[in-house]
Design an enzyme around this catalytic site. Sequence first.
Site, mmCIF file in Angstrom:
data_model
loop_
_atom_site.group_PDB
_atom_site.id
_atom_site.type_symbol
_atom_site.label_atom_id
_atom_site.label_comp_id
_atom_site.label_asym_id
_atom_site.label_seq_id
_atom_site.Cartn_x
_atom_site.Cartn_y
_atom_site.Cartn_z
ATOM 1 N N LYS A 188 0.868 -1.184 0.000
ATOM 2 C CA LYS A 188 0.000 0.000 0.000
ATOM 3 C C LYS A 188 0.898 1.225 0.000
ATOM 4 C CE LYS A 188 -4.443 1.055 0.283
ATOM 5 N NZ LYS A 188 -5.659 0.375 -0.166
ATOM 6 N N ASP A 220 -7.045 4.318 -4.572
ATOM 7 C CA ASP A 220 -7.675 4.231 -3.238
ATOM 8 C C ASP A 220 -8.253 5.619 -2.981
ATOM 9 O OD1 ASP A 220 -7.941 2.442 -0.736
ATOM 10 O OD2 ASP A 220 -7.146 4.259 0.154
HETATM 11 P P1 NDP Z 1 -12.965 8.040 -2.475
HETATM 12 O O1 NDP Z 1 -11.838 8.965 -2.328
HETATM 13 O O2 NDP Z 1 -13.555 7.809 -3.818
HETATM 14 O O3 NDP Z 1 -14.156 8.444 -1.482
HETATM 15 C C1 NDP Z 1 -13.964 8.518 -0.104
HETATM 16 C C2 NDP Z 1 -15.257 9.043 0.524
HETATM 17 O O4 NDP Z 1 -15.140 8.940 1.934
HETATM 18 C C3 NDP Z 1 -15.538 10.507 0.207
HETATM 19 O O5 NDP Z 1 -16.921 10.711 0.166
HETATM 20 C C4 NDP Z 1 -14.923 11.224 1.408
HETATM 21 O O6 NDP Z 1 -15.529 12.484 1.706
HETATM 22 C C5 NDP Z 1 -15.214 10.248 2.517
HETATM 23 N N1 NDP Z 1 -14.192 10.373 3.558
HETATM 24 C C6 NDP Z 1 -12.844 10.210 3.418
HETATM 25 N N2 NDP Z 1 -12.219 10.431 4.585
HETATM 26 C C7 NDP Z 1 -13.199 10.728 5.472
HETATM 27 C C8 NDP Z 1 -13.217 11.051 6.848
HETATM 28 N N3 NDP Z 1 -12.077 11.105 7.549
HETATM 29 N N4 NDP Z 1 -14.420 11.296 7.446
HETATM 30 C C9 NDP Z 1 -15.578 11.229 6.740
HETATM 31 N N5 NDP Z 1 -15.631 10.946 5.428
HETATM 32 C C10 NDP Z 1 -14.463 10.696 4.805
HETATM 33 O O7 NDP Z 1 -12.454 6.644 -1.834
HETATM 34 P P2 NDP Z 1 -12.948 5.177 -2.125
HETATM 35 O O8 NDP Z 1 -14.415 5.155 -2.256
HETATM 36 O O9 NDP Z 1 -12.101 4.613 -3.195
HETATM 37 O O10 NDP Z 1 -12.506 4.419 -0.779
HETATM 38 C C11 NDP Z 1 -13.321 4.398 0.389
HETATM 39 C C12 NDP Z 1 -12.846 3.294 1.314
HETATM 40 O O11 NDP Z 1 -12.857 2.028 0.625
HETATM 41 C C13 NDP Z 1 -11.418 3.459 1.850
HETATM 42 O O12 NDP Z 1 -11.347 2.899 3.136
HETATM 43 C C14 NDP Z 1 -10.615 2.597 0.882
HETATM 44 O O13 NDP Z 1 -9.393 2.169 1.441
HETATM 45 C C15 NDP Z 1 -11.574 1.446 0.691
HETATM 46 N N6 NDP Z 1 -11.328 0.652 -0.512
HETATM 47 C C16 NDP Z 1 -11.403 1.234 -1.758
HETATM 48 C C17 NDP Z 1 -11.200 0.468 -2.880
HETATM 49 C C18 NDP Z 1 -11.384 1.004 -4.247
HETATM 50 O O14 NDP Z 1 -11.399 0.204 -5.195
HETATM 51 N N7 NDP Z 1 -11.557 2.301 -4.449
HETATM 52 C C19 NDP Z 1 -10.801 -0.970 -2.767
HETATM 53 C C20 NDP Z 1 -10.846 -1.486 -1.422
HETATM 54 C C21 NDP Z 1 -11.055 -0.674 -0.353
HETATM 55 P P3 NDP Z 1 -14.738 13.833 1.321
HETATM 56 O O15 NDP Z 1 -14.828 13.933 -0.170
HETATM 57 O O16 NDP Z 1 -15.473 14.874 2.058
HETATM 58 O O17 NDP Z 1 -13.324 13.634 1.821
#
Ligand code: NDP
Length: 441
Positions: free
Chosen positions: A125, A165
């Site tokens: 990662k 991610d």
């Molecule tokens: P994105 O960047 O596309 O979206 C993240 C979302 O979560 C946004 O809406 C963001 O809001 C919100 N967010 C992030 N940090 C915080 C926080 N501290 N408090 C509240 N809201 C928060 O990320 P992904 O959808 O790709 O990933 C989301 C999760 O899934 C992560 O844990 C990632 O590791 C996991 N994951 C993702 C994969 C993928 O294929 N994308 C694969 C496997 C796991 P804002 O815009 O306001 O920051």
Amino acid sequence: MQAVQTILKDISDKYPHERDFHQAVKEVFEDVIPYIENNDDIEKLSILERMVEPDRVIQFRVSWQNQKGEIEVNRGWRVQFNNAIGPYKGGLRFHPSVSLDTFKFLGFEQTFKNALTSLPMGGGKGGADFDSKGRSDADIMSFCHAFMLELHKHIGPDYDVPAGDIGVGGREIGYMFGMYKKLSGRFDGALTGKSPSFGGSLIRKEATGYGAIYFLENALKHNGEDLKGKSCVISGAGNVALHAAKKLIEKEAKVLSLSDSKGSLYFKDGMSKDQLEELFELKEIKRGRLSEYSQGDYRDGQEPWDIECEIAVPCATQNEISEEEAKTLIKNKTKWIVEGANMPTTAQAVKILHAEGVSVLPGKAVNAGGVSVSGLERTQNATYLPWTAEKVDEKLKEIMKDIHDLCVDGSVNQEKINYVQGANIAGFKRVAEAMMAYGSL
Ligand code: NDP
């Protein structure tokens, strides 16, 4: 078990600030005690001690010029955690909150997640403390290019294959792959999550969210239930959250919310397909905030966990559901927690939820669809043959079912499946067996 406690103490003495990493190790090692107790070689060959030390940590400076002509400096990392069962594989996260702790926790988790997919992928990662919010496209491009100027030395299709991610989607992967191609002189599968127009897999961008719901469907079926009409609360409004919502709506479940770091959007009667389409456009094309959406009830500064639901789907970030949120969910009679994000539920919250009979479906199994399709992207790149969306989706469904069944097999209690333990034991076993086969390495 003494061996586990000794290691937990050892890593907290050595790395006192790495709290997320300690939590991740504790959760896995305490769950796999029944397996370790039946396998003397784990202790004899110091497998646990070896598993908590990454193969290597790469840390570097990313200096780059912004649109105003100023030089900015960020920190970049790649943690190549464990390649016992295949080349390092795991995403890149760009977020101002990250540190080495974040990437050690995520790399450790990724190792066991990848093992669950049964594909040949080790765990890694990385990312940077770069905040992309409010940045112009030109700034994002400059940053991604500068990041790859260093990272390209450490990756390759048979060695380490990063993906997206938080903060790293198709746009960022495009900029990084362009620079990788230029520097290496190669067009190969060193990055996944590419656009299908230059070697990406169809369904990769949907895979994590869709896969999460396929996993949930299997778990419901195992319990004699299905998704139709079930009320679901989702956190996050990014890649995982939006695609999970899309699949839930397709399956006729009721999606009551999405959220971002500033607030949550509540749809009392469930979100419609059209509303979700508008939200996709707002988030993916306009790159706007949920507060800009005029339909639904926008709750400024509020998380979604107080909304009554049968199924909670945390898809934002780590430690979103702690004791307090867990108690609210229990009070509201939530029956399933489906971890779309990595480690969104704290260890203490998992304990409370389990004690009340709530099933927690763990991130390392639930969100493994993303890395699985990344694995399929590698296969397509290596064979120079793109697959149809239908073929990838079918394979994804198959993989999620197999992961579900592995978790069921791994659960010590077969009356009430403990999915967290099942996933930990199944993933751990595969990695440990490979490490034992290599001797002392
Ligand atoms: P994105 O960047 O596309 O979206 C993240 C979302 O979560 C946004 O809406 C963001 O809001 C919100 N967010 C992030 N940090 C915080 C926080 N501290 N408090 C509240 N809201 C928060 O990320 P992904 O959808 O790709 O990933 C989301 C999760 O899934 C992560 O844990 C990632 O590791 C996991 N994951 C993702 C994969 C993928 O294929 N994308 C694969 C496997 C796991 P804002 O815009 O306001 O920051």
